[in-house]
Design an enzyme around this catalytic site. Structure first.
Site, mmCIF file in Angstrom:
data_model
loop_
_atom_site.group_PDB
_atom_site.id
_atom_site.type_symbol
_atom_site.label_atom_id
_atom_site.label_comp_id
_atom_site.label_asym_id
_atom_site.label_seq_id
_atom_site.Cartn_x
_atom_site.Cartn_y
_atom_site.Cartn_z
ATOM 1 N N ASP A 59 0.829 -1.209 0.000
ATOM 2 C CA ASP A 59 0.000 0.000 0.000
ATOM 3 C C ASP A 59 0.867 1.264 0.000
ATOM 4 O O ASP A 59 1.952 1.263 0.572
ATOM 5 C CB ASP A 59 -0.877 -0.044 1.268
ATOM 6 C CG ASP A 59 -2.078 0.869 1.155
ATOM 7 O OD1 ASP A 59 -2.314 1.448 0.069
ATOM 8 O OD2 ASP A 59 -2.792 1.014 2.167
ATOM 9 N N ASN A 106 -10.446 -2.749 -6.630
ATOM 10 C CA ASN A 106 -9.644 -1.752 -7.361
ATOM 11 C C ASN A 106 -10.273 -1.323 -8.696
ATOM 12 O O ASN A 106 -9.865 -0.324 -9.282
ATOM 13 C CB ASN A 106 -8.210 -2.249 -7.604
ATOM 14 C CG ASN A 106 -7.344 -2.231 -6.362
ATOM 15 O OD1 ASN A 106 -6.416 -3.032 -6.223
ATOM 16 N ND2 ASN A 106 -7.620 -1.331 -5.422
HETATM 17 C C1 FPP Z 1 -1.587 0.251 -3.495
HETATM 18 O O1 FPP Z 1 -1.177 1.586 -3.517
HETATM 19 C C2 FPP Z 1 -1.043 -0.455 -4.638
HETATM 20 C C3 FPP Z 1 -1.776 -1.019 -5.641
HETATM 21 C C4 FPP Z 1 -3.228 -0.994 -5.726
HETATM 22 C C5 FPP Z 1 -1.097 -1.661 -6.756
HETATM 23 C C6 FPP Z 1 0.004 -2.575 -6.384
HETATM 24 C C7 FPP Z 1 0.940 -2.704 -7.494
HETATM 25 C C8 FPP Z 1 2.289 -2.655 -7.376
HETATM 26 C C9 FPP Z 1 2.997 -2.495 -6.102
HETATM 27 C C10 FPP Z 1 3.154 -2.759 -8.569
HETATM 28 C C11 FPP Z 1 3.648 -4.125 -8.826
HETATM 29 C C12 FPP Z 1 2.643 -4.955 -9.472
HETATM 30 C C13 FPP Z 1 2.926 -5.998 -10.251
HETATM 31 C C14 FPP Z 1 1.820 -6.774 -10.844
HETATM 32 C C15 FPP Z 1 4.305 -6.404 -10.547
HETATM 33 P P1 FPP Z 1 -2.281 2.723 -3.654
HETATM 34 O O2 FPP Z 1 -2.364 3.089 -5.094
HETATM 35 O O3 FPP Z 1 -3.547 2.253 -3.043
HETATM 36 O O4 FPP Z 1 -1.610 3.860 -2.837
HETATM 37 P P2 FPP Z 1 -2.380 4.978 -1.999
HETATM 38 O O5 FPP Z 1 -3.120 4.267 -0.906
HETATM 39 O O6 FPP Z 1 -1.253 5.802 -1.501
HETATM 40 O O7 FPP Z 1 -3.267 5.703 -2.954
#
Ligand code: FPP
Length: 241
Positions: free
Chosen positions: A18, A66
């Site tokens: 996250d 998501n």
């Molecule tokens: C959460 O951060 C992250 C995600 C929803 C995506 C996870 C993906 C990766 C870490 C990249 C690697 C993936 C692969 C398939 C290799 P957020 O966007 O919810 O962050 P925030 O809470 O700060 O908005």
């Protein structure tokens, strides 16, 4: 801090990655740059987990919730596995890591599915750590699907009502292919949030939790080591004394 290999290392580590968006915002960059950096963190942590002797590393890459994000971001997140495997399959091969995926294939674009299946095929003979991506995964949907399949078997007289027990339910979860490591030993979440977010609800029944204040793109191999050291000092009792 020294962490010796294979000493009380959790067999199945699951991570809620996250904070990509917040990291990007802090840098004054678009959110997608956060996911891009998040991919580098995946690479670092995969490498370290495999070196430490973890058997299964499950990463929550895209949840069934998501899809509620703006279409451009959903599109970008769907492209990530393609880019990740394009870049990193040779490294995964070198480290004897096998790729696996759990989640619901419906709605995932064909090109993304193809990239994931290709990586699974390319690494299928590897005998080291399993890098298990939870992609379009949701814990409640998983339980509903398992329930339907079991009910169907009862209705078709393939099994008896009394055959339903924990082991049978476990065998109908998306994680059944990870046997004998279906259950999570250690759950890590980055970015300071302390919740489960529909992640491996059944499999986390007795896991130890670790929350890091760091945003996912800031996560390193050394941070994983710190977490593993904390795990080493836990006493798991599974309800007993
Ligand atoms: C959460 O951060 C992250 C995600 C929803 C995506 C996870 C993906 C990766 C870490 C990249 C690697 C993936 C692969 C398939 C290799 P957020 O966007 O919810 O962050 P925030 O809470 O700060 O908005």
């Amino acid at each position: 801090m020294e962490l010796e290999n294979n000493t009380a290392v959790p067999e199945h580590v699951a991570i809620i990655m996250d904070g990509n968006g917040r990291w990007a915002e802090q840098q004054g960059q678009p959110r997608k740059n956060g996911h891009e950096e998040g991919m580098e963190a995946v690479r670092r942590v995969t490498k370290r987990a495999s070196e430490r002797g973890v058997k299964v590393l499950t990463l929550y890459a895209f949840s069934t919730e998501n899809w509620k994000r703006p279409p451009q971001e959903v599109h970008f997140l769907m492209q990530l596995p393609i880019r990740f495997f394009d870049r990193f399959v040779p490294e995964l091969q070198e480290k004897n890591i096998r790729v696996n995926m759990i989640g619901f294939e419906d709605k995932v674009p064909g090109s993304t599915k193809k990239a994931i299946l290709k990586a699974m095929e390319q690494t299928k003979h590897n005998t080291g750590m399993i890098l298990n991506f939870a992609f379009n995964y949701g814990g409640r949907s998983e339980i509903v699907q398992a329930t339907k399949r079991i009910a169907e078997k009862v209705a078709n007289n393939e099994i008896d009502l009394n055959d339903i027990n924990e082991s049978l339910v476990e065998g109908h979860m998306l994680t059944h292919s990870l046997e004998p490591y279906q259950n999570v030993d250690f759950l890590i979440r980055s970015s300071g949030e302390q919740r489960l977010s529909n992640f491996l609800l059944w499999q986390n029944a007795y896991s130890e939790f670790y929350f890091s204040e760091l945003l996912w793109p800031e996560f390193t191999g050394d941070v994983l080591d710190e977490a593993l050291l904390s795990y080493k000092n836990r006493k798991r009792r599974y309800g007993a004394l």
